[in-house]
Write an enzyme that holds these catalytic residues in place. Structure first.
Site, PDB file in Angstrom:
ATOM      1  CG  HIS A  17      -1.896  -1.052   1.352  1.00  0.00           C
ATOM      2  ND1 HIS A  17      -2.004  -1.849   2.471  1.00  0.00           N
ATOM      3  CD2 HIS A  17      -2.849  -1.469   0.488  1.00  0.00           C
ATOM      4  CE1 HIS A  17      -2.985  -2.720   2.283  1.00  0.00           C
ATOM      5  NE2 HIS A  17      -3.511  -2.510   1.090  1.00  0.00           N
ATOM      6  CE  LYS A  41     -11.505  -8.031   2.004  1.00  0.00           C
ATOM      7  NZ  LYS A  41     -10.516  -7.105   1.510  1.00  0.00           N
ATOM      8  NE  ARG A  90      -2.348  -7.548  -4.565  1.00  0.00           N
ATOM      9  CZ  ARG A  90      -3.175  -7.987  -3.635  1.00  0.00           C
ATOM     10  NH1 ARG A  90      -2.753  -8.118  -2.409  1.00  0.00           N
ATOM     11  NH2 ARG A  90      -4.405  -8.331  -3.934  1.00  0.00           N
ATOM     12  CB  SER A 128      -3.888  -6.758   4.549  1.00  0.00           C
ATOM     13  OG  SER A 128      -3.564  -5.476   4.097  1.00  0.00           O
TER      14      SER A 128
END
Ligand code: PNS
Length: 163
Positions: A17, A41, A90, A128
């Site tokens: 990030h 989540k 990514r 993460s």
């Protein structure tokens, strides 16, 4: 120069990030990191903790602001007077879902542009969720998250006695 919003759960912020926000901050007048209030989540960190960690990790970037948001992202971006949504990419695997979200966001508000920024290849495997899993299983996250974030993760995952 345009203003951008970089939205996410940031549960917690990683070096991936940070790499994206540093790139975006070099291009835009202002980049607002907008922490989603209710990620789908079950988050490890509370909203206040996620915001606090973002503040601590981006204090060297004078044109980065941190806020929280709830509801429709494009509505938030418009209300803030920004024109661009920043997303980090990514790998190809991120693309399909991000493409779907970008087109849905454009459908909701054609005046807001989504801009994808590639993370440095050294963070292309990092998320993460994986960082949390690695720490939970006793692995090393030193190169994945800033030291303060690692310390908070240890405390949250392993309890107050964790070192
Ligand atoms: O870091 P994340 O969890 O991948 O971030 C996801 C986020 C916050 C960008 C996404 O869930 C989002 O945009 N939420 C806002 C709700 C919304 O506008 N939904 C429609 C998007 S097409």
């Amino acid at each position: 120069m345009a203003k951008a919003v970089y939205p996410g759960s940031f549960d917690p912020i990683t070096y991936g990030h940070l790499d994206v926000i540093e790139r975006a901050a070099a291009v835009f007048e202002e980049v607002n990191m907008a922490v989603v209030v209710n990620p789908n989540k079950n988050p490890l960190f509370s909203l206040a903790e996620r915001v606090e960690l973002l503040h601590a990790c981006t204090s060297h970037l004078t044109n980065v602001t941190i806020t929280q948001f709830e509801g429709l992202l494009v509505k938030y971006v418009e209300d803030r007077g920004a024109q661009v949504i920043i997303k980090g990419l990514r790998a190809i695997s991120d693309f399909e879902y991000e493409f779907q979200m970008a087109l849905m966001n454009r459908k909701q508000n054609p005046n807001i542009e989504t801009l994808f920024m590639m993370t440095s290849s050294k963070y292309s495997y990092l998320s993460s969720s994986l960082a949390k899993e690695v720490l939970r299983l006793g692995g090393c996250v030193r190169d994945l998250v800033p030291p303060l974030v690692e310390e908070r993760m240890r405390r949250a995952i392993m309890g107050a006695d964790a070192r």
